[in-house]
Design a protein around this motif. Structure first.
Motif, short mmCIF file in Angstrom:
data_model
loop_
_atom_site.label_atom_id
_atom_site.label_comp_id
_atom_site.label_asym_id
_atom_site.label_seq_id
_atom_site.Cartn_x
_atom_site.Cartn_y
_atom_site.Cartn_z
N LEU A 5 0.83 -1.20 0.00
CA LEU A 5 0.00 0.00 0.00
C LEU A 5 0.87 1.25 0.00
O LEU A 5 1.86 1.33 0.74
CB LEU A 5 -0.92 0.03 1.22
CG LEU A 5 -2.04 -1.01 1.29
CD1 LEU A 5 -2.88 -0.79 2.55
CD2 LEU A 5 -2.93 -0.95 0.05
N VAL A 6 0.47 2.24 -0.81
CA VAL A 6 1.15 3.54 -0.86
C VAL A 6 0.09 4.62 -0.68
O VAL A 6 -0.83 4.73 -1.50
CB VAL A 6 1.88 3.74 -2.20
CG1 VAL A 6 2.41 5.18 -2.30
CG2 VAL A 6 3.01 2.74 -2.35
N LEU A 7 0.19 5.39 0.40
CA LEU A 7 -0.74 6.48 0.63
C LEU A 7 -0.37 7.65 -0.27
O LEU A 7 0.76 8.15 -0.22
CB LEU A 7 -0.72 6.91 2.10
CG LEU A 7 -1.70 8.04 2.48
CD1 LEU A 7 -3.14 7.62 2.23
CD2 LEU A 7 -1.50 8.44 3.94
N LEU A 89 3.47 2.06 2.90
CA LEU A 89 4.41 3.16 2.76
C LEU A 89 3.64 4.48 2.78
O LEU A 89 2.63 4.64 2.10
CB LEU A 89 5.20 3.06 1.46
CG LEU A 89 5.96 1.74 1.20
CD1 LEU A 89 6.82 1.87 -0.06
CD2 LEU A 89 6.83 1.37 2.39
N VAL A 90 4.17 5.44 3.57
CA VAL A 90 3.50 6.72 3.78
C VAL A 90 4.54 7.83 3.64
O VAL A 90 5.67 7.68 4.12
CB VAL A 90 2.85 6.77 5.17
CG1 VAL A 90 2.15 8.10 5.41
CG2 VAL A 90 1.86 5.61 5.36
N GLY A 145 4.19 -7.88 12.96
CA GLY A 145 3.10 -7.39 12.12
C GLY A 145 3.57 -6.96 10.74
O GLY A 145 4.65 -7.34 10.26
N THR A 146 2.76 -6.15 10.09
CA THR A 146 3.04 -5.65 8.75
C THR A 146 3.88 -4.38 8.83
O THR A 146 3.50 -3.44 9.52
CB THR A 146 1.73 -5.33 8.01
OG1 THR A 146 0.94 -6.53 7.92
CG2 THR A 146 2.01 -4.79 6.61
N PRO A 147 5.02 -4.32 8.16
CA PRO A 147 5.86 -3.12 8.23
C PRO A 147 5.12 -1.87 7.75
O PRO A 147 4.54 -1.87 6.66
CB PRO A 147 7.04 -3.45 7.30
CG PRO A 147 7.06 -4.94 7.22
CD PRO A 147 5.64 -5.38 7.32
N ILE A 148 5.13 -0.85 8.58
CA ILE A 148 4.58 0.45 8.21
C ILE A 148 5.75 1.42 8.23
O ILE A 148 6.40 1.60 9.26
CB ILE A 148 3.47 0.88 9.19
CG1 ILE A 148 2.32 -0.14 9.12
CG2 ILE A 148 2.98 2.28 8.86
CD1 ILE A 148 1.25 0.08 10.17
N VAL A 149 6.03 2.04 7.08
CA VAL A 149 7.25 2.82 6.92
C VAL A 149 6.92 4.19 6.34
O VAL A 149 6.20 4.30 5.33
CB VAL A 149 8.26 2.12 5.99
CG1 VAL A 149 9.57 2.89 5.93
CG2 VAL A 149 8.50 0.68 6.45
N THR A 150 7.43 5.24 6.98
CA THR A 150 7.35 6.58 6.38
C THR A 150 8.70 6.88 5.75
O THR A 150 9.75 6.58 6.33
CB THR A 150 6.97 7.67 7.40
OG1 THR A 150 8.09 7.95 8.25
CG2 THR A 150 5.78 7.24 8.25
#
Length: 320
Positions: A5-7, A89-90, A145-150
């Motif tokens: 996912l890409v915000l 990715l954010v 969990g699922t990697p959340i990366v800024t």
């Protein structure tokens, strides 16, 4: 491949450059899926598809504009639940980091902020960060969990890789907290015609050595000749010579352009923390012992009031 996912960061449907960078990085990890919140998804889909989005999950509701942050978190969580992504990715803006943090808490995942690079591994995405005022570079990965990366702007060069970019409507249910903080007014920022400071490929900054607000047109002139953004050190901002919104440093904005020119800036750690990851650094300072010269690629020991005008004229001549 797994979906990533890409915000999408956009202004009235116009996709901003950091999103194209995220799509480029996302392709290293899987199939990019763009999450577009607000009006204009159909118009933006062509750009998103050009840079690799296999599909675009779109949602439009007044809550995204009328309330702060939480509605976007609700929507990103809906996209997360619908896709079970390999990573999220954010953009690493103030709002982006808050959205990412809230999502991480909701889904019970680890988060990495201000990454400057991403690579795939058998154990999941590995993020590169510049830490401790840019004194160290670290590599890390999310272990739960699922990697959340800024990801910081200018961390990757956008690369086109045409994909389907099919637009699909995302169903979003807003929670009770979504309307907790309402936007009561907006004031458009006056345009200078220069690129955004955090996204600019070239930044020209002035510091204490500029010796007054009346001399900042020297810095602006060089910036305009180069098509650059204008920055300022904390000393210059604290003295009232330039707006705080242009401050580069630990208590200001962090930039990572292809070229950073520091004029009349001594190079205190506070400033270095905000620009040390720039690809090429040039300093102009009459003090040969200034700390800024410890990290530059090119240094000019000289009076900025003589060097900067000459440099500006040379740039104009070569461009002409």
């Amino acid at each position: 491949m797994a979906e990533v996912l890409v915000l999408v960061d956009h202004v009235d449907g116009a996709v901003r450059k950091p999103t194209l960078e995220l799509l480029t990085l996302a392709r290293r990890l899987g199939d990019p899926v763009a999450v577009f919140l607000g009006a204009g998804a159909e118009n933006a889909s062509a750009t998103l598809a050009e840079y690799g989005a296999v599909k675009v999950l779109a949602a439009d509701a007044p809550e995204f504009a009328d309330y702060l942050v939480v509605p976007k978190v609700d929507a990103l969580q809906a996209a997360y639940d619908a896709t079970s992504p390999a990573a999220v990715l954010v953009p690493s803006s103030a709002e982006g980091k808050e959205i990412a943090a809230r999502l991480a808490v909701r889904v019970g995942s680890g988060i990495i902020t201000d990454a400057v690079d991403l690579e795939a591994s058998d154990e999941g995405p590995v993020a590169t960060q510049s830490v401790f005022a840019a004194a160290f570079t670290t590599k890390s990965r999310v272990s739960k969990g699922t990697p959340i990366v800024t990801v910081k702007p200018n961390s990757a060069a956008p690369e086109a890789a045409p994909a389907a970019g099919t637009v699909e409507q995302l169903s979003v249910s807003f929670g009770e907290l979504a309307t907790g903080t309402k936007v009561t007014s907006r004031t458009p920022r006056e345009s200078t015609g220069r690129p955004d400071l955090t996204e600019a490929a070239i930044v020209v900054s002035g510091g204490r050595g500029v010796n007054g607000a009346e001399n900042f047109p020297l810095i602006e002139g060089l910036a305009d000749a180069l098509g650059a953004a204008v920055g300022a050190s904390r000393a210059a901002v604290d003295a009232g010579w330039y707006p705080h919104s242009n401050q580069v440093g630990q208590t200001g904005k962090t930039v990572s352009p292809q070229l950073y020119i520091a004029a009349g800036i001594s190079g205190a750690i506070q400033h270095r923390a905000g620009m040390q990851t720039s690809k090429t650094i040039v300093a102009i300072n009459k003090d040969a012992e200034a700390p800024i010269f410890e990290l530059v690629d090119y240094g000019v020991v000289g009076d900025l009031f003589q060097v900067v005008p000459q440099l500006t004229e040379e740039v104009k001549t070569r461009k002409g």
